[in-house]
Design a protein around this motif. Structure first.
Motif, PDB file in Angstrom:
ATOM      1  N   ILE A 125       0.832  -1.200   0.000  1.00 50.40           N
ATOM      2  CA  ILE A 125       0.000   0.000   0.000  1.00 50.40           C
ATOM      3  C   ILE A 125       0.867   1.251   0.000  1.00 50.40           C
ATOM      4  CG2 ILE A 125      -1.604   1.361   1.411  1.00 50.40           C
ATOM      5  CD1 ILE A 125      -2.870  -1.281   2.299  1.00 50.40           C
ATOM      6  N   LEU A 126       1.917   1.259   0.797  1.00 49.46           N
ATOM      7  CA  LEU A 126       2.799   2.421   0.853  1.00 49.46           C
ATOM      8  C   LEU A 126       3.460   2.680  -0.495  1.00 49.46           C
ATOM      9  CD1 LEU A 126       3.967   4.623   2.610  1.00 49.46           C
ATOM     10  CD2 LEU A 126       5.754   3.037   3.359  1.00 49.46           C
ATOM     11  N   MET A 127       3.927   1.624  -1.151  1.00 50.83           N
ATOM     12  CA  MET A 127       4.556   1.797  -2.471  1.00 50.83           C
ATOM     13  C   MET A 127       3.532   2.253  -3.501  1.00 50.83           C
ATOM     14  SD  MET A 127       7.414  -1.249  -2.810  1.00 50.83           S
ATOM     15  CE  MET A 127       6.336  -2.621  -2.382  1.00 50.83           C
ATOM     16  N   LEU A 140       3.985   5.928  -5.330  1.00 49.92           N
ATOM     17  CA  LEU A 140       4.134   5.950  -6.785  1.00 49.92           C
ATOM     18  C   LEU A 140       2.907   6.548  -7.458  1.00 49.92           C
ATOM     19  CD1 LEU A 140       5.793   2.457  -7.367  1.00 49.92           C
ATOM     20  CD2 LEU A 140       6.898   4.693  -7.345  1.00 49.92           C
ATOM     21  N   GLY A 141       1.720   6.292  -6.885  1.00 50.73           N
ATOM     22  CA  GLY A 141       0.502   6.879  -7.440  1.00 50.73           C
ATOM     23  C   GLY A 141       0.487   8.384  -7.309  1.00 50.73           C
ATOM     24  N   PHE A 142       0.894   8.899  -6.140  1.00 55.02           N
ATOM     25  CA  PHE A 142       0.970  10.346  -5.957  1.00 55.02           C
ATOM     26  C   PHE A 142       1.981  10.963  -6.916  1.00 55.02           C
ATOM     27  CE2 PHE A 142      -0.411   9.818  -1.271  1.00 55.02           C
ATOM     28  CZ  PHE A 142      -1.740   9.886  -1.653  1.00 55.02           C
ATOM     29  N   GLN A 143       3.104  10.292  -7.097  1.00 54.36           N
ATOM     30  CA  GLN A 143       4.123  10.818  -7.996  1.00 54.36           C
ATOM     31  C   GLN A 143       3.601  10.892  -9.433  1.00 54.36           C
ATOM     32  OE1 GLN A 143       7.760   8.438  -9.060  1.00 54.36           O
ATOM     33  NE2 GLN A 143       8.821  10.073  -7.986  1.00 54.36           N
ATOM     34  N   ASP A 144       2.951   9.812  -9.892  1.00 50.29           N
ATOM     35  CA  ASP A 144       2.395   9.824 -11.247  1.00 50.29           C
ATOM     36  C   ASP A 144       1.290  10.867 -11.389  1.00 50.29           C
ATOM     37  OD1 ASP A 144       4.120   7.822 -11.931  1.00 50.29           O
ATOM     38  OD2 ASP A 144       2.650   6.200 -11.787  1.00 50.29           O
ATOM     39  N   ALA A 145       0.464  11.011 -10.332  1.00 53.21           N
ATOM     40  CA  ALA A 145      -0.590  12.023 -10.368  1.00 53.21           C
ATOM     41  C   ALA A 145       0.004  13.418 -10.462  1.00 53.21           C
ATOM     42  CB  ALA A 145      -1.468  11.907  -9.122  1.00 53.21           C
ATOM     43  N   LEU A 146       1.110  13.640  -9.776  1.00 50.02           N
ATOM     44  CA  LEU A 146       1.789  14.930  -9.848  1.00 50.02           C
ATOM     45  C   LEU A 146       2.218  15.232 -11.268  1.00 50.02           C
ATOM     46  CD1 LEU A 146       3.467  17.372  -8.846  1.00 50.02           C
ATOM     47  CD2 LEU A 146       5.282  15.756  -8.274  1.00 50.02           C
ATOM     48  N   PHE A 147       2.907  14.287 -11.895  1.00 51.34           N
ATOM     49  CA  PHE A 147       3.420  14.523 -13.240  1.00 51.34           C
ATOM     50  C   PHE A 147       2.298  14.604 -14.274  1.00 51.34           C
ATOM     51  CE2 PHE A 147       7.395  12.168 -11.621  1.00 51.34           C
ATOM     52  CZ  PHE A 147       7.884  13.340 -11.075  1.00 51.34           C
ATOM     53  N   ASP A 148       1.273  13.764 -14.122  1.00 56.58           N
ATOM     54  CA  ASP A 148       0.168  13.779 -15.082  1.00 56.58           C
ATOM     55  C   ASP A 148      -0.653  15.066 -14.974  1.00 56.58           C
ATOM     56  OD1 ASP A 148       0.925  11.325 -15.999  1.00 56.58           O
ATOM     57  OD2 ASP A 148      -0.568  10.193 -14.867  1.00 56.58           O
ATOM     58  N   SER A 149      -0.964  15.477 -13.744  1.00 57.45           N
ATOM     59  CA  SER A 149      -1.764  16.690 -13.573  1.00 57.45           C
ATOM     60  C   SER A 149      -1.001  17.931 -14.019  1.00 57.45           C
ATOM     61  CB  SER A 149      -2.191  16.838 -12.106  1.00 57.45           C
ATOM     62  OG  SER A 149      -1.057  17.004 -11.258  1.00 57.45           O
ATOM     63  N   ALA A 150       0.326  17.900 -13.879  1.00 52.83           N
ATOM     64  CA  ALA A 150       1.134  19.062 -14.243  1.00 52.83           C
ATOM     65  C   ALA A 150       1.108  19.327 -15.743  1.00 52.83           C
ATOM     66  CB  ALA A 150       2.569  18.874 -13.771  1.00 52.83           C
ATOM     67  N   ILE A 151       0.906  18.286 -16.555  1.00 55.71           N
ATOM     68  CA  ILE A 151       0.965  18.471 -18.007  1.00 55.71           C
ATOM     69  C   ILE A 151      -0.386  18.304 -18.684  1.00 55.71           C
ATOM     70  CG2 ILE A 151       3.381  17.771 -18.115  1.00 55.71           C
ATOM     71  CD1 ILE A 151       2.453  15.027 -19.065  1.00 55.71           C
ATOM     72  N   THR A 152      -1.471  18.226 -17.925  1.00 51.92           N
ATOM     73  CA  THR A 152      -2.802  18.134 -18.535  1.00 51.92           C
ATOM     74  C   THR A 152      -3.072  19.340 -19.424  1.00 51.92           C
ATOM     75  OG1 THR A 152      -3.661  16.857 -16.668  1.00 51.92           O
ATOM     76  CG2 THR A 152      -5.271  17.953 -18.078  1.00 51.92           C
ATOM     77  N   LEU A 169      11.313   8.553  -2.249  1.00 46.23           N
ATOM     78  CA  LEU A 169      11.837   8.112  -0.958  1.00 46.23           C
ATOM     79  C   LEU A 169      10.783   7.338  -0.176  1.00 46.23           C
ATOM     80  CD1 LEU A 169      14.127   8.183   1.123  1.00 46.23           C
ATOM     81  CD2 LEU A 169      13.184  10.344   1.967  1.00 46.23           C
ATOM     82  N   GLY A 170       9.532   7.774  -0.233  1.00 46.70           N
ATOM     83  CA  GLY A 170       8.454   7.072   0.452  1.00 46.70           C
ATOM     84  C   GLY A 170       8.284   5.654  -0.061  1.00 46.70           C
ATOM     85  N   PRO A 221      -4.270  -8.368  -1.335  1.00 45.36           N
ATOM     86  CA  PRO A 221      -5.087  -7.452  -0.506  1.00 45.36           C
ATOM     87  C   PRO A 221      -4.600  -6.009  -0.570  1.00 45.36           C
ATOM     88  CG  PRO A 221      -3.716  -8.854   0.875  1.00 45.36           C
ATOM     89  CD  PRO A 221      -3.621  -9.395  -0.506  1.00 45.36           C
ATOM     90  N   GLY A 222      -3.273  -5.823  -0.678  1.00 46.64           N
ATOM     91  CA  GLY A 222      -2.758  -4.456  -0.812  1.00 46.64           C
ATOM     92  C   GLY A 222      -3.245  -3.796  -2.078  1.00 46.64           C
TER      93      GLY A 222
END
Length: 412
Positions: free
Chosen positions: A30-32, A36-48, A295-296, A354-355
């Protein structure tokens, strides 16, 4: 090796220990996934915004670093591009952050305000492919009318729901941006990002009315569309050779990057791919956010490795006499090591499932709470699954040292 499922039999013998191991692995998964999901969301939202502009060449100020830190440049530089062969049309874009007043705030006497990204464009240029924009862009010809991003954060007010509920003859939704009264003339969809919680699109004239202190001959982005079939690289080379001013390239750029991203005088010339890359690189390299998310994910990997190692080491220690007996019966170290690795693989698969399921729900919760484009993707699922298997395999590789110490003499 697989005639008797020794690895599975050992794992299920201690059910509480197995559940603890799966909980630890699931937590790491879940942590990974989240990092990684937040990181991808950051990059995707930045270039929408960048992806939804229909243009081939983009002009920006050399001092601009990202969409949230745009610097203006003279509009005449955009008009100079009309002199190049193959140029079909040009369109200026204006970028600014204004204070939005929530028209439906029911809290204390002072209305709730929030910074919002305001995008100005010339009505009729039709350069945005954002959902809902083209159906409502005619409204931008009216004075003090804006289009509101339906994917903005909820703190701006229930604008989309209220707008859809309007009936013919109802009063339009009115509010203030930078203390100027505006009306919501339509809804489009772009989405929030880490740099902007909400977005507005309005006409160039309305933009100047909202930001009255800005100089009229300055723009933030120049969009150039080429005629169909025009060679992009050849056109960029003509820009490089014929635009007024000194041509220069960042020495850190590769030759391929320099072909699509260079500076001539007081303007930076980019292809669309380079325009998107500049925004992504800003968030990856010039901010700490990308590093923090990476890092997370690494911490989740390490935590999972330690948990699995503890489980496998304890299991091996509890069955050391049995391993020694197997050695006395003629089984080699290779077989015993394979049993430990089988346990590691079983734990990784059982902990991943389950994760993965829980993260689908957490992604949905995060998307609804933050309006960020975070979704479960096949590529990310494969990456996290591979990391989980690797995590458990590393733990198994460390734990097998205990098996090698198993001596048949220990049981006599």
């Amino acid at each position: 090796m697989f005639a008797i499922p020794l690895a599975w039999l050992q794992l299920k013998r201690e059910k509480i220990r197995l559940l603890v191991a799966l909980a630890g692995i699931g937590f790491a998964v879940i942590l990974m996934f989240l990092q990684l999901g937040f990181q991808d969301a950051l990059f995707d939202s930045a270039i929408t915004f960048h992806r939804n502009i229909e243009g081939d060449i983009f002009l920006v100020s050399p001092q601009s670093t990202s969409l949230i830190a745009m610097k203006s440049f003279p509009e005449r530089r955009l008009y100079q591009s009309l002199g190049f062969s193959g140029v079909k049309s040009i369109s200026p874009i204006y970028i600014g952050f204004g204070i939005w007043k929530n028209p439906f705030w029911e809290g204390p006497p002072m209305p709730q305000t929030r910074s919002i990204l305001v995008i100005g464009t010339v009505p009729g240029d039709n350069i945005f492919s954002l959902p809902g924009f083209r159906e409502r862009q005619a409204q931008l010809r009216l004075s003090d009318v804006v289009l509101f991003d339906s994917a903005s954060r909820a703190e701006f007010g229930p604008i989309p729901a209220k707008f859809e509920a309007l009936q013919p003859g109802d009063m339009p939704i009115a509010t203030e941006v930078e203390n100027r009264r505006v009306e919501v003339g339509g809804i489009f969809q772009m989405g929030a990002s880490f740099g902007a919680d909400g977005n507005l699109i309005t006409s160039d004239l309305n933009f100047r009315r909202i930001f009255s202190s800005r100089e009229k001959n300055l723009i933030d982005i120049g969009v150039i569309q080429l005629e169909p079939g025009t060679d992009l690289q050849a056109t960029l080379e003509r820009f490089k050779q014929n635009l007024p001013g000194e041509f220069r390239v960042d020495p850190q750029k590769t030759p391929e990057q320099a072909k699509e991203d260079f500076v001539v005088g007081d303007v930076r010339v980019l292809s669309k791919a380079a325009f998107v890359a500049v925004e992504q690189n800003y968030w990856k390299e010039s901010t700490a956010i990308g590093f923090i998310f990476t890092l997370g994910a690494a911490i989740g990997f390490v935590v999972g490795t330690v948990i699995v190692y503890q489980i496998l080491y304890t299991d091996v220690a509890d069955h050391l006499a049995e391993y020694a007996t197997l050695k006395a019966m003629g089984y080699r170290n290779r077989y015993l090591l394979s049993v430990v690795f089988q346990e590691a693989i079983i734990l990784s698969i059982m902990g991943f499932i389950p994760g993965y399921v829980l993260c689908i729900g957490l992604y949905s919760l995060t998307r609804n709470a933050t309006a960020l484009p975070i979704d479960m993707t096949l590529a990310r699922s494969i990456v996290v699954l591979c990391l989980t298997v690797l995590m458990c395999s590393i733990s198994g590789a460390i734990a097998v040292r205990k098996v090698q110490q198993a001596d048949p003499a220990d049981i006599f």
